[in-house]
Design a protein around this motif. Structure first.
Motif, short mmCIF file in Angstrom:
data_model
loop_
_atom_site.label_atom_id
_atom_site.label_comp_id
_atom_site.label_asym_id
_atom_site.label_seq_id
_atom_site.Cartn_x
_atom_site.Cartn_y
_atom_site.Cartn_z
N PHE A 83 0.86 -1.18 0.00
CA PHE A 83 0.00 0.00 0.00
C PHE A 83 0.90 1.23 0.00
O PHE A 83 1.49 1.60 1.01
CB PHE A 83 -0.95 -0.04 1.19
CG PHE A 83 -1.92 -1.18 1.11
CD1 PHE A 83 -3.13 -1.03 0.45
CD2 PHE A 83 -1.60 -2.42 1.64
CE1 PHE A 83 -4.01 -2.09 0.33
CE2 PHE A 83 -2.47 -3.50 1.52
CZ PHE A 83 -3.69 -3.32 0.87
N MET A 84 1.03 1.83 -1.18
CA MET A 84 2.01 2.89 -1.38
C MET A 84 1.62 4.19 -0.69
O MET A 84 2.48 5.03 -0.42
CB MET A 84 2.17 3.15 -2.88
CG MET A 84 2.57 1.92 -3.68
SD MET A 84 4.22 1.33 -3.25
CE MET A 84 5.22 2.66 -3.89
N ASP A 85 0.34 4.37 -0.42
CA ASP A 85 -0.15 5.65 0.09
C ASP A 85 -0.90 5.42 1.41
O ASP A 85 -2.08 5.77 1.53
CB ASP A 85 -1.06 6.29 -0.96
CG ASP A 85 -1.15 7.81 -0.82
OD1 ASP A 85 -0.30 8.40 -0.13
OD2 ASP A 85 -2.09 8.39 -1.41
N ALA A 86 -0.21 4.86 2.39
CA ALA A 86 -0.82 4.51 3.68
C ALA A 86 -0.45 5.55 4.74
O ALA A 86 0.70 5.98 4.81
CB ALA A 86 -0.37 3.13 4.13
N HIS A 87 -1.42 5.91 5.58
CA HIS A 87 -1.22 7.04 6.49
C HIS A 87 -1.95 6.84 7.81
O HIS A 87 -2.91 6.06 7.91
CB HIS A 87 -1.75 8.33 5.85
CG HIS A 87 -1.12 8.66 4.56
ND1 HIS A 87 -0.06 9.52 4.44
CD2 HIS A 87 -1.40 8.24 3.28
CE1 HIS A 87 0.30 9.62 3.17
NE2 HIS A 87 -0.50 8.86 2.45
N TYR A 88 -1.50 7.57 8.81
CA TYR A 88 -2.29 7.83 10.01
C TYR A 88 -3.07 9.11 9.77
O TYR A 88 -2.56 10.05 9.14
CB TYR A 88 -1.39 7.99 11.23
CG TYR A 88 -0.91 6.68 11.79
CD1 TYR A 88 -1.74 5.89 12.58
CD2 TYR A 88 0.38 6.23 11.51
CE1 TYR A 88 -1.29 4.68 13.08
CE2 TYR A 88 0.83 5.01 12.01
CZ TYR A 88 -0.01 4.25 12.79
OH TYR A 88 0.42 3.05 13.28
N ALA A 89 -4.28 9.16 10.29
CA ALA A 89 -5.13 10.33 10.08
C ALA A 89 -5.31 11.16 11.34
O ALA A 89 -6.13 12.07 11.37
CB ALA A 89 -6.50 9.90 9.54
N HIS A 90 -4.53 10.85 12.41
CA HIS A 90 -4.58 11.69 13.59
C HIS A 90 -3.34 12.57 13.62
O HIS A 90 -2.36 12.32 12.92
CB HIS A 90 -4.70 10.85 14.87
CG HIS A 90 -3.55 9.92 15.11
ND1 HIS A 90 -3.40 8.71 14.48
CD2 HIS A 90 -2.46 10.03 15.92
CE1 HIS A 90 -2.30 8.11 14.89
NE2 HIS A 90 -1.69 8.90 15.77
N ALA A 91 -3.37 13.60 14.46
CA ALA A 91 -2.34 14.64 14.41
C ALA A 91 -1.11 14.31 15.24
O ALA A 91 0.01 14.59 14.81
CB ALA A 91 -2.93 15.97 14.88
N HIS A 92 -1.29 13.76 16.43
CA HIS A 92 -0.16 13.55 17.35
C HIS A 92 0.37 12.14 17.13
O HIS A 92 -0.05 11.18 17.78
CB HIS A 92 -0.62 13.75 18.78
CG HIS A 92 0.50 13.81 19.78
ND1 HIS A 92 1.68 14.46 19.55
CD2 HIS A 92 0.62 13.26 21.02
CE1 HIS A 92 2.49 14.34 20.59
NE2 HIS A 92 1.86 13.62 21.50
N GLY A 547 0.50 -7.22 -5.46
CA GLY A 547 0.49 -6.02 -6.28
C GLY A 547 0.56 -4.77 -5.45
O GLY A 547 0.43 -4.80 -4.22
N ALA A 548 0.77 -3.65 -6.12
CA ALA A 548 0.83 -2.34 -5.46
C ALA A 548 -0.52 -1.66 -5.53
O ALA A 548 -1.21 -1.70 -6.56
CB ALA A 548 1.90 -1.46 -6.11
#
Length: 583
Positions: A83-92, A547-548
């Protein structure tokens, strides 16, 4: 398994760890994965292996790809789901908050784990994310704020749901850090963490009155002691034939064959920490070189080196054997959070040669662990997923050398700025008493004594803080409770804000600001991409495909995904959705 057989097995594991540390780490070819013929894929995996690399930004995975071994990270990258575009969505974005999201699918606004530690807004006492004075470590000293239970976690995990549905399933969390073990294991799993005073792995009385025999045998073999005197040297060539080194000052520059670390910052830089560790900030480094032998001063030096991961993975192998994980039709979960990369990035920065070399060694260690699982369980009987609890900023000094706007900035300056402005507005006083996580705490008694309403002071503090040149955004409780989705960073901060545990006014520094009083090393904790863009990698052909995937996904999506694969309900507090697997 008899006690004698268990002891012999664990002694062999400890001996294998010592052998791995005594010379070059062997690179096992992918053919080794065929040691056990893969049976027909079961309806669900017998074992889910969940790997967390503490403090690993996705950029470090991608930039080192060509130097990885055939079957470590590349098992995921070449033969799994990336998963090329994986993120946390919280600030801290800090360790405890990230570890609370992974297996619950819920953000800190629901889990209550807003930071590693914070100040209780009511009592003004410090709080640690997994503290619980009702319990203590087994066979080890327990400090006043030690992590001993998941009581502070206000959400259930995938493992909790699994064990509710099937009590014969096992859920284990293992880590160099208490929070890295306890939070993914949840309320119904079992956590084991590294004890830096003894070199052992231990659980707490929340989980059991005493350790099982396999844990006692592992600790009795003293594998940490076997690391004394080991040398951490560059894994790949770091000099050219003429003895010189060739480095590129711009990240992403060409890598010369004679210097595998050319793109990284050289070691021994003044902005790389050499304090509090006899290992220093240069390679090669000898573990315990200024000590007379193994002991508490030595054991605490292990985690900030590649040997911390090797020791943790050796204990994970012992757990697979001792608990019989993946051996029946009751699926198990093994969570292993590897802490060393975080310590190394904090001390030296993710751009450093030391961090670069650690990535390569970690890759080889993962390869050996996966190939062990192939032989032990059969490659078709388990799946693996890997992520990180947060990313990392480059050290400000290195970033500035590349022309970026970066600097260090301490919390005391923020408090002082707020109090000067509030005193001018409402009269002399220490209106802001301290910081807690990303927020400002106020003297609520002073506010009442002056006949003011809290929201009135909070709003004034927001306006004053926004005038500070290093501040990007400030949010009040009214904003955090609102439905506003347009204001930049507000949605991220809302996911970090728990009304009963967080400070009322939340502050976000400008991008590139390291919120720290330290004069060396780096950190994390912001809502910027370098801190929230992390890997999500999965392997297990029967369940995750290959796959990506280039869509935006979130770490909160892991829990619903694993719940679906294990065919159990999604944790009640989950906010994520199943990952778009490339089947």
């Amino acid at each position: 398994m008899s006690q004698r057989r268990s002891f012999l097995l664990l002694t062999t594991l400890a001996t294998a760890l010592l052998a791995a540390c005594s010379g070059p780490i062997p690179i096992l070819e992918p053919a080794a994965t065929k040691a056990v013929a893969a049976p027909a894929s079961p309806a669900r995996p017998k074992l889910v292996v969940f790997i967390v690399i503490d403090g690993l930004p996705m950029r470090q995975v991608l930039e080192n790809r060509e130097q990885f071994s055939p079957d470590g990270f590349r098992r995921f990258l070449d033969r799994g789901a990336t998963f090329m575009d994986a993120h946390y969505a919280h600030a801290h974005t800090v360790t405890a908050a990230g570890h609370s999201v992974m297996m619950t699918g819920a953000y800190p606004q629901r889990t209550g784990i807003i930071s590693n530690e914070w100040v209780d807004p009511e009592t003004r006492k410090p709080v640690y994310n997994t503290q619980d004075t009702d319990y203590h470590y087994i066979g080890n000293k327990t400090g006043p704020m030690a992590g001993t239970s998941p009581r502070m976690l206000q959400a259930e995990t995938v493992g909790d749901v699994l064990r509710t549905a099937d009590p014969l399933s096992k859920v284990l969390g293992i880590s160099g850090k208490d929070r890295g073990a306890i939070l993914p294991a949840g309320h119904k799993g079992t956590a084991y963490m590294y004890m830096s005073s003894t070199g052992q792995f231990a659980s707490s009385t929340y989980y059991m009155p005493q350790h099982p025999q396999w844990v006692e045998a592992f600790n009795a073999a003293k594998p940490a002691d076997a690391l004394f005197g080991q040398t951490w040297a560059p894994l790949l060539p770091d000099k050219c034939d003429d003895g010189s080194t060739r480095r590129q000052p711009v990240a992403g520059g060409p890598i010369y064959a004679c210097d595998a670390y050319a793109r990284s910052a050289a070691d021994g830089q003044p902005f790389q920490s050499a304090e509090g560790s006899v290992n220093g900030n240069r390679l090669p480094a000898v573990l315990g070189q200024q000590l007379s032998g193994p002991g508490p001063d030595f054991y605490k030096l292990i985690l900030p080196t590649p040997y911390g991961d090797q020791l943790t993975l050796a204990f994970a192998r012992a757990a697979v054997e001792g608990e019989g994980l993946g051996q029946d039709d009751h699926p198990d979960i093994l969570s292993v959070s590897l802490s060393s990369h975080d310590y190394i990035n904090h001390a030296f920065g993710p751009e450093s040669k030391l961090s670069h070399d650690h990535m390569l060694r970690l890759d080889r260690d993962l390869q050996a662990f996966f190939q062990y699982l192939d032989q032990r369980l059969g490659a078709g009987n388990y799946m693996a997923m890997l992520t990180a609890d947060h990313g990392f900023a480059d050290t400000p000094e290195w970033a500035k050398s590349l022309g970026r706007d970066a600097k260090r900035f301490g919390s005391k300056a923020l408090v002082a700025h707020a109090n000067v402005g509030l005193s001018m507005r409402f009269g002399e006083g220490k209106w802001v008493t301290e910081t807690s996580a990303m927020g400002l705490l106020f003297d609520e008694k002073l506010i009442a004594q002056r006949g003011l309403k809290p929201d009135q002071v909070y709003l004034a503090a927001r306006d004053i803080m926004l005038m500070h040149p290093e501040v990007e955004a400030v949010f009040t409780p009214d904003q955090l409770r609102s439905n506003d989705e347009r204001t930049p960073y507000l949605a991220q901060m809302r996911k970090s804000w728990h009304p009963e545990r967080a400070a009322p006014v939340q502050v976000i520094m400008k991008e590139g600001r390291l919120f720290s009083t330290r004069t060396s090393g780096s950190s994390h904790g912001t809502p910027y991409a370098y801190d929230h863009h992390v890997p999500i990698l999965a392997w297990g052909p029967a369940w995750v495909g290959q796959g990506a995937v280039n869509r935006w996904v979130e770490v909160a999506d892991i829990a619903p995904t694993l719940a679906g694969i294990l065919k159990v309900g999604v944790p009640r507090q989950a906010q994520g959705k199943p990952l778009p697997l490339p089947r």
